[in-house]
Design an enzyme around this catalytic site. Structure first.
Site, PDB file in Angstrom:
ATOM      1  N   SER A 159      -3.613 -13.073  24.454  1.00 22.64           N
ATOM      2  CA  SER A 159      -4.262 -14.470  24.249  1.00 22.64           C
ATOM      3  C   SER A 159      -3.546 -14.923  22.724  1.00 22.64           C
ATOM      4  O   SER A 159      -3.906 -16.000  22.289  1.00 22.64           O
ATOM      5  CB  SER A 159      -5.788 -14.169  24.155  1.00 22.64           C
ATOM      6  OG  SER A 159      -6.057 -13.146  23.283  1.00 22.64           O
ATOM      7  N   LYS A 216       2.134  -2.755  23.638  1.00 24.28           N
ATOM      8  CA  LYS A 216       2.470  -3.653  24.837  1.00 24.28           C
ATOM      9  C   LYS A 216       4.092  -3.506  24.928  1.00 24.28           C
ATOM     10  O   LYS A 216       4.481  -3.534  25.884  1.00 24.28           O
ATOM     11  CB  LYS A 216       2.190  -5.191  24.472  1.00 24.28           C
ATOM     12  CG  LYS A 216       0.800  -5.409  24.877  1.00 24.28           C
ATOM     13  CD  LYS A 216       0.571  -6.957  24.688  1.00 24.28           C
ATOM     14  CE  LYS A 216      -0.824  -7.491  24.662  1.00 24.28           C
ATOM     15  NZ  LYS A 216      -1.812  -7.487  25.927  1.00 24.28           N
ATOM     16  N   ASN A 238      -7.629 -22.418  23.607  1.00 22.38           N
ATOM     17  CA  ASN A 238      -8.628 -21.830  22.430  1.00 22.38           C
ATOM     18  C   ASN A 238      -8.218 -22.720  21.120  1.00 22.38           C
ATOM     19  O   ASN A 238      -9.013 -22.754  20.160  1.00 22.38           O
ATOM     20  CB  ASN A 238      -8.112 -20.517  22.351  1.00 22.38           C
ATOM     21  CG  ASN A 238      -8.762 -19.569  23.460  1.00 22.38           C
ATOM     22  OD1 ASN A 238      -9.719 -19.902  23.903  1.00 22.38           O
ATOM     23  ND2 ASN A 238      -8.246 -18.551  23.507  1.00 22.38           N
ATOM     24  N   HIS A 249      -2.220 -16.790  30.883  1.00 23.72           N
ATOM     25  CA  HIS A 249      -3.383 -16.621  30.214  1.00 23.72           C
ATOM     26  C   HIS A 249      -4.541 -16.931  30.925  1.00 23.72           C
ATOM     27  O   HIS A 249      -4.905 -18.324  31.092  1.00 23.72           O
ATOM     28  CB  HIS A 249      -3.363 -17.412  28.792  1.00 23.72           C
ATOM     29  CG  HIS A 249      -4.446 -17.179  27.838  1.00 23.72           C
ATOM     30  ND1 HIS A 249      -5.392 -18.283  27.464  1.00 23.72           N
ATOM     31  CD2 HIS A 249      -5.193 -16.117  27.450  1.00 23.72           C
ATOM     32  CE1 HIS A 249      -6.231 -17.680  26.697  1.00 23.72           C
ATOM     33  NE2 HIS A 249      -6.160 -16.511  26.663  1.00 23.72           N
ATOM     34  N   ASP A 276      -4.165   2.012  34.782  1.00 20.62           N
ATOM     35  CA  ASP A 276      -4.811   2.107  33.481  1.00 20.62           C
ATOM     36  C   ASP A 276      -4.272   3.562  33.092  1.00 20.62           C
ATOM     37  O   ASP A 276      -3.489   4.272  33.701  1.00 20.62           O
ATOM     38  CB  ASP A 276      -6.375   1.810  33.401  1.00 20.62           C
ATOM     39  CG  ASP A 276      -6.600   1.303  32.093  1.00 20.62           C
ATOM     40  OD1 ASP A 276      -6.480   2.255  31.089  1.00 20.62           O
ATOM     41  OD2 ASP A 276      -7.270   0.362  31.848  1.00 20.62           O
ATOM     42  N   VAL A 278      -4.589  -3.507  25.763  1.00 20.33           N
ATOM     43  CA  VAL A 278      -5.041  -4.000  24.589  1.00 20.33           C
ATOM     44  C   VAL A 278      -4.248  -5.137  23.820  1.00 20.33           C
ATOM     45  O   VAL A 278      -2.974  -4.715  23.875  1.00 20.33           O
ATOM     46  CB  VAL A 278      -5.415  -2.700  23.572  1.00 20.33           C
ATOM     47  CG1 VAL A 278      -6.471  -1.992  23.788  1.00 20.33           C
ATOM     48  CG2 VAL A 278      -4.221  -1.730  23.578  1.00 20.33           C
ATOM     49  N   GLU A 279      -4.872  -5.731  23.063  1.00 25.60           N
ATOM     50  CA  GLU A 279      -4.060  -6.810  22.085  1.00 25.60           C
ATOM     51  C   GLU A 279      -3.410  -6.121  21.115  1.00 25.60           C
ATOM     52  O   GLU A 279      -3.822  -6.230  19.900  1.00 25.60           O
ATOM     53  CB  GLU A 279      -5.051  -7.720  21.895  1.00 25.60           C
ATOM     54  CG  GLU A 279      -4.519  -9.333  21.409  1.00 25.60           C
ATOM     55  CD  GLU A 279      -3.799 -10.036  22.327  1.00 25.60           C
ATOM     56  OE1 GLU A 279      -3.456  -9.488  23.499  1.00 25.60           O
ATOM     57  OE2 GLU A 279      -3.448 -11.049  22.033  1.00 25.60           O
ATOM     58  N   GLU A 329      -3.370 -20.715  31.983  1.00 30.89           N
ATOM     59  CA  GLU A 329      -2.360 -21.419  30.993  1.00 30.89           C
ATOM     60  C   GLU A 329      -0.907 -20.551  31.325  1.00 30.89           C
ATOM     61  O   GLU A 329      -0.825 -19.177  31.170  1.00 30.89           O
ATOM     62  CB  GLU A 329      -2.433 -21.247  29.642  1.00 30.89           C
ATOM     63  CG  GLU A 329      -3.633 -22.318  29.390  1.00 30.89           C
ATOM     64  CD  GLU A 329      -4.087 -22.096  27.670  1.00 30.89           C
ATOM     65  OE1 GLU A 329      -4.454 -23.101  27.196  1.00 30.89           O
ATOM     66  OE2 GLU A 329      -4.302 -20.949  27.241  1.00 30.89           O
TER      67      GLU A 329
HETATM   68  P1  NAI Z   1     -10.107  -4.518  27.553  1.00 31.81           P
HETATM   69  O1  NAI Z   1     -10.309  -3.566  26.229  1.00 31.81           O
HETATM   70  O2  NAI Z   1     -11.335  -4.762  28.228  1.00 31.81           O
HETATM   71  O3  NAI Z   1      -8.988  -3.470  28.533  1.00 31.81           O
HETATM   72  C1  NAI Z   1      -8.047  -3.151  27.947  1.00 31.81           C
HETATM   73  C2  NAI Z   1      -7.568  -2.305  28.926  1.00 31.81           C
HETATM   74  O4  NAI Z   1      -5.969  -1.509  28.858  1.00 31.81           O
HETATM   75  C3  NAI Z   1      -8.441  -0.611  28.833  1.00 31.81           C
HETATM   76  O5  NAI Z   1      -8.910  -0.341  29.941  1.00 31.81           O
HETATM   77  C4  NAI Z   1      -7.179   0.322  28.287  1.00 31.81           C
HETATM   78  O6  NAI Z   1      -7.640   1.622  28.776  1.00 31.81           O
HETATM   79  C5  NAI Z   1      -6.054  -0.196  28.969  1.00 31.81           C
HETATM   80  N1  NAI Z   1      -4.873   0.126  28.420  1.00 31.81           N
HETATM   81  C6  NAI Z   1      -4.539   0.404  27.053  1.00 31.81           C
HETATM   82  N2  NAI Z   1      -3.242   0.595  26.630  1.00 31.81           N
HETATM   83  C7  NAI Z   1      -2.613   1.033  28.013  1.00 31.81           C
HETATM   84  C8  NAI Z   1      -1.507   1.593  28.486  1.00 31.81           C
HETATM   85  N3  NAI Z   1      -0.576   1.927  27.550  1.00 31.81           N
HETATM   86  N4  NAI Z   1      -1.391   1.432  29.784  1.00 31.81           N
HETATM   87  C9  NAI Z   1      -2.212   1.234  30.674  1.00 31.81           C
HETATM   88  N5  NAI Z   1      -3.524   0.752  30.245  1.00 31.81           N
HETATM   89  C10 NAI Z   1      -3.818   0.748  28.935  1.00 31.81           C
HETATM   90  O7  NAI Z   1      -9.235  -5.592  26.959  1.00 31.81           O
HETATM   91  P2  NAI Z   1      -9.387  -7.079  27.710  1.00 31.81           P
HETATM   92  O8  NAI Z   1     -10.445  -8.052  26.946  1.00 31.81           O
HETATM   93  O9  NAI Z   1      -9.326  -7.067  29.234  1.00 31.81           O
HETATM   94  O10 NAI Z   1      -7.965  -7.897  27.265  1.00 31.81           O
HETATM   95  C11 NAI Z   1      -6.930  -7.512  28.063  1.00 31.81           C
HETATM   96  C12 NAI Z   1      -5.817  -8.508  27.223  1.00 31.81           C
HETATM   97  O11 NAI Z   1      -6.137  -9.659  27.934  1.00 31.81           O
HETATM   98  C13 NAI Z   1      -5.597  -8.810  25.958  1.00 31.81           C
HETATM   99  O12 NAI Z   1      -4.304  -8.887  25.781  1.00 31.81           O
HETATM  100  C14 NAI Z   1      -6.460  -9.775  25.752  1.00 31.81           C
HETATM  101  O13 NAI Z   1      -5.671 -10.751  24.253  1.00 31.81           O
HETATM  102  C15 NAI Z   1      -6.271 -10.635  27.033  1.00 31.81           C
HETATM  103  N6  NAI Z   1      -7.472 -11.616  27.061  1.00 31.81           N
HETATM  104  C16 NAI Z   1      -8.627 -11.358  26.909  1.00 31.81           C
HETATM  105  C17 NAI Z   1      -9.757 -12.166  27.093  1.00 31.81           C
HETATM  106  C18 NAI Z   1     -11.082 -11.845  27.017  1.00 31.81           C
HETATM  107  O14 NAI Z   1     -12.062 -12.507  27.009  1.00 31.81           O
HETATM  108  N7  NAI Z   1     -11.452 -10.410  27.074  1.00 31.81           N
HETATM  109  C19 NAI Z   1      -9.530 -13.550  27.618  1.00 31.81           C
HETATM  110  C20 NAI Z   1      -7.944 -13.957  28.078  1.00 31.81           C
HETATM  111  C21 NAI Z   1      -7.031 -12.909  27.523  1.00 31.81           C
END
Ligand code: NAI
Length: 683
Positions: free
Chosen positions: A417, A395, A488, A438, A335, A389-390, A450
């Site tokens: 997602s 990304k 979804n 996914h 991270d 992050v999304e 998925e």
């Molecule tokens: P989150 O916000 O909890 O975690 C994202 C993490 O990425 C944070 O710890 C952040 O510090 C880190 N980060 C950001 N930029 C970075 C970089 N350049 N290098 C390294 N780390 C970095 O987000 P979450 O919910 O875990 O989502 C992550 C991905 O999973 C997204 O693409 C989201 O769409 C997808 N997703 C989320 C679901 C959910 O229910 N939360 C379900 C399925 C997919």
């Protein structure tokens, strides 16, 4: 006594111990097929005539002991008599093993399930290895039946109803350590000592395991009705008698017949024969094969990834990394700074504590999960999973940086997602190497993953990725890169309809009840609150933009007001200590509430099929059952449609369209479904 059958090999050693080796021909796992049992029948006739000094049941398969009855044969059963014959044959076999005059033991390494455990329970002793792969249980209720080869009787006799019933009622398998603690196995040994331990037991013949006095008392006549009531109450929390009759039938045979062993065994057989004929059993057997089909998508044996690098230690990335470590992969977790990784490591420890005993296995899993904020693991990883992050630009910037550092054939996977793979791939030298995996939240609970592909994704990459997912004990489902993918996309109109119903003045409890009565594990309002209303809104907006799905105003208002669901303490429900405060006085739902919810879900399912988001209706059903818990006893959305009739359903949609508007307009895909299929022709 020595000899070789097609599936069994007999070998008598110098101590006059007979070793019965099972190695089912042409199969990777041992199951108790008709042929296997017929051979065993013949073998036992010989053994009964000239008994050895001891008999040991062993598997010659690397994968485990015996996985259970041959479920495929269940689907070929044509009549009640045939079902009864299968059950009686199995019961008789177990009875005859139990009646042998010599000491008997089953040696268990890997899975020992269903009919396999029932044969093992008929032995005097069970010895298991301490391997992580050792899983012991009676999962029959998952197929809509219950044990039928005498297993329900023998397990209760061995360890007492208080421990045995909950295991059988949930169809739960336990690891070796738990099995030993419960008394299901007599000894737990390293694999290299298994044979010696078996030999020791059948020659030394220690007293057979028995439940303690208190535990045995649970089956006494005065206590049974009390306990049976308690068991029924527990089961009712998860499954209604109408939808899942098997656990209730299991409780009843014990409650009524535990005083008389012969009657109890007969009642067991009779009850399973009845259950065999239910729609629930047929549909659950179907679900079993759907699951097998998904597992088989991940069987590229020459691909064995070991090192995983996860980037993004948030909700998803942190839990994906922990799950991978739990399943034996070496994982590095990256991270932006160490402080973002620490909470994920803490959560992982909780997961290991829950899932891994004894201590040394737990410690080893902890050692396999390495915090790596500098991303040193990228160079060595077989697979890199991005879960940051999304945001497409962030990304893409990350991909530009890591692509040159990755092994040329390492998989690059994103957990996005909602962002198109095609867009993300633009940042790569080789865009076709990017694939979506996914996961669903919470990762440890949700079985489905998925596998998202574009038209350019090589099949070989889909196969390798599916293998990786199957190796981590999840179910891979290939889907096309399109808004919301499968799960979804199909779920969202159903959730949005629930919000519409709410805006019209229906109580959340009423709406949720309509869905749970239908057989959903959780109502849509509670589900939306649990996922988070902000997340629902963002998915709904994406689907709204790209597919024209209307987003109810009510959802926007809730998010604007900071009412995000469970995580903020208030959503459509209010939460106290993480539990929704719900009213018991809400009116029961009208049929139209259920119709509206389910109609939206089924109509979207048909749209998704028409667009080819998944390969076929069976995989769609599998995705919705394992991704959302869609009423398994109904066999999945498309199976349900078939059950009530496509034409009938289109009429219902047209009716709803007239009453409630265009969102119920039957998708054009229904026409394809209604075209006469070959089997309908001429009728
Ligand atoms: P989150 O916000 O909890 O975690 C994202 C993490 O990425 C944070 O710890 C952040 O510090 C880190 N980060 C950001 N930029 C970075 C970089 N350049 N290098 C390294 N780390 C970095 O987000 P979450 O919910 O875990 O989502 C992550 C991905 O999973 C997204 O693409 C989201 O769409 C997808 N997703 C989320 C679901 C959910 O229910 N939360 C379900 C399925 C997919």
């Amino acid at each position: 006594m020595n000899g070789k059958y097609q599936h069994w090999t007999l070998e008598t050693d110098d101590d006059k111990l007979l070793w019965l080796h099972l190695d089912k021909a042409g199969a990777s796992a041992n199951t108790l097929s008709k042929e296997v049992l017929e051979e065993l029948d013949d073998i036992l006739t010989g053994v009964e005539k000239t008994p050895p000094d001891g008999l040991l049941l062993v598997s010659d398969k690397a994968s485990g002991f015996i996985a259970g009855a041959d479920v495929k044969e269940f689907t070929e059963v044509k009549s009640r008599d045939e079902a009864a014959a299968i059950i009686h044959r199995g019961q008789r076999m177990a009875d005859r093993i139990e009646a042998l005059p010599c000491a008997t033991a089953a040696l268990i390494d890997g899975f020992c399930l269903g009919g396999g455990l029932e044969l093992a329970l008929a032995c005097d002793y069970r010895i298991a290895t301490d391997s992580l792969n050792t899983r012991i249980g009676l999962p029959e209720v998952k197929l809509g039946i219950h044990p039928g080869f005498g297993g329900s009787v023998r397990l209760i006799e061995l360890i007492g109803a208080v421990d045995a019933m909950p295991l059988m009622l949930a169809g739960r398998a336990v690891g070796g350590y738990k099995a030993k603690k419960l008394g299901m196995v007599d000894a737990l040994v390293p694999k290299r000592h298994l044979v010696a331990a078996g030999r020791d037991f059948v020659t030394r013949k220690p007293a057979r395991h028995q439940p303690g006095r208190l535990r045995a008392l649970a089956s006494s006549r005065p206590l049974r009705p009390l306990l049976a009531g308690k068991f029924r109450k527990e089961v009712a929390k998860k499954a209604s008698k109408e939808h899942y009759p098997a656990p209730y039938a299991l409780i009843e045979t014990w409650e009524k017949h535990a005083d008389n062993r012969r009657q109890w065994l007969d009642a067991e057989a009779q009850s399973v024969t009845d259950l065999f004929e239910t729609d629930t059993a047929h549909n659950l057997v179907r679900v079993f094969f759907l699951q097998e089909r998904m597992k088989s998508l991940g069987k590229q044996k020459d691909y064995q990834p070991k090192r995983v690098h996860v980037i993004g230690a948030g909700v998803m990335g942190g839990d994906i990394a922990a799950w991978c470590a739990l399943q034996g992969f070496s994982v590095t977790l990256q991270d932006r700074e160490p402080k973002y990784i620490a909470p994920a490591i803490k959560r992982a420890k909780k997961l290991f504590d829950m899932k891994l005993r004894p201590k040394h296995l737990n410690t080893a899993a902890g050692d396999r999960l390495i915090p790596d904020h500098k991303g040193l693991g990228i160079e060595k990883a077989d697979i890199v999973i991005e879960a940051i992050v999304e945001n497409a630009e962030i990304k893409q910037a990350l991909y530009r940086e890591i692509e040159p550092r990755m092994q040329p054939d390492a998989i690059l996977a994103t957990n996005t997602s909602s962002i198109k793979l095609e867009t993300l791939g633009e940042a790569l030298d080789k865009p076709e190497r990017l694939i979506g995996i996914h996961f669903f939240n919470p990762v440890a609970k949700m079985q489905l993953v998925e596998i998202v592909r574009t038209d350019a994704t090589p099949q070989e990459l889909i196969d390798r990725t599916s293998t990786f997912i199957a190796n981590m004990r999840k179910l891979p489902l290939p889907v096309k890169s399109s808004p919301g993918f499968l799960v979804n996309r199909v779920l969202m109109p159903y959730l949005l309809e629930a919000v519409e119903l709410l805006s019209e003045g229906n109580a959340p409890e009423t709406i949720d009840r309509a869905a749970t009565d239908f057989g959903m594990p959780m109502g849509p309002i509670l589900l939306a609150d649990t996922v988070g209303l902000d997340i629902c809104l963002s998915v709904a907006n994406i689907l709204g933009e790209q597919l024209g799905v209307a987003v109810p105003e009510k959802l926007k208002q809730m998010v604007d007001a900071g009412k995000l669901g469970k995580k903020s303490g208030e959503g459509f429900y209010r939460y106290e200590k993480g539990k929704p405060v719900s009213s018991k006085d809400a009116p029961a739902p009208d049929a139209v509430v259920t119709d509206r919810l389910i109609a939206r879900l089924l109509n979207e399912s048909v749209a998704v099929l028409r667009e080819g988001v998944v390969e076929d209706a069976d995989l769609l059903d599998a995705g919705m059952i394992f991704g959302t818990g869609f009423a398994p006893f109904r066999g999945g959305p498309m199976n349900y449609v078939k059950h009530i009739g496509e034409g009938q359903f289109v009429q219902k949609l047209q009716q709803l369209e007239k009453q409630f508007g265009e969102r119920f307009k039957p998708d054009s895909g229904w026409k394809n479904l209604q075209e006469p299929r070959p089997r309908d022709a001429g009728q």
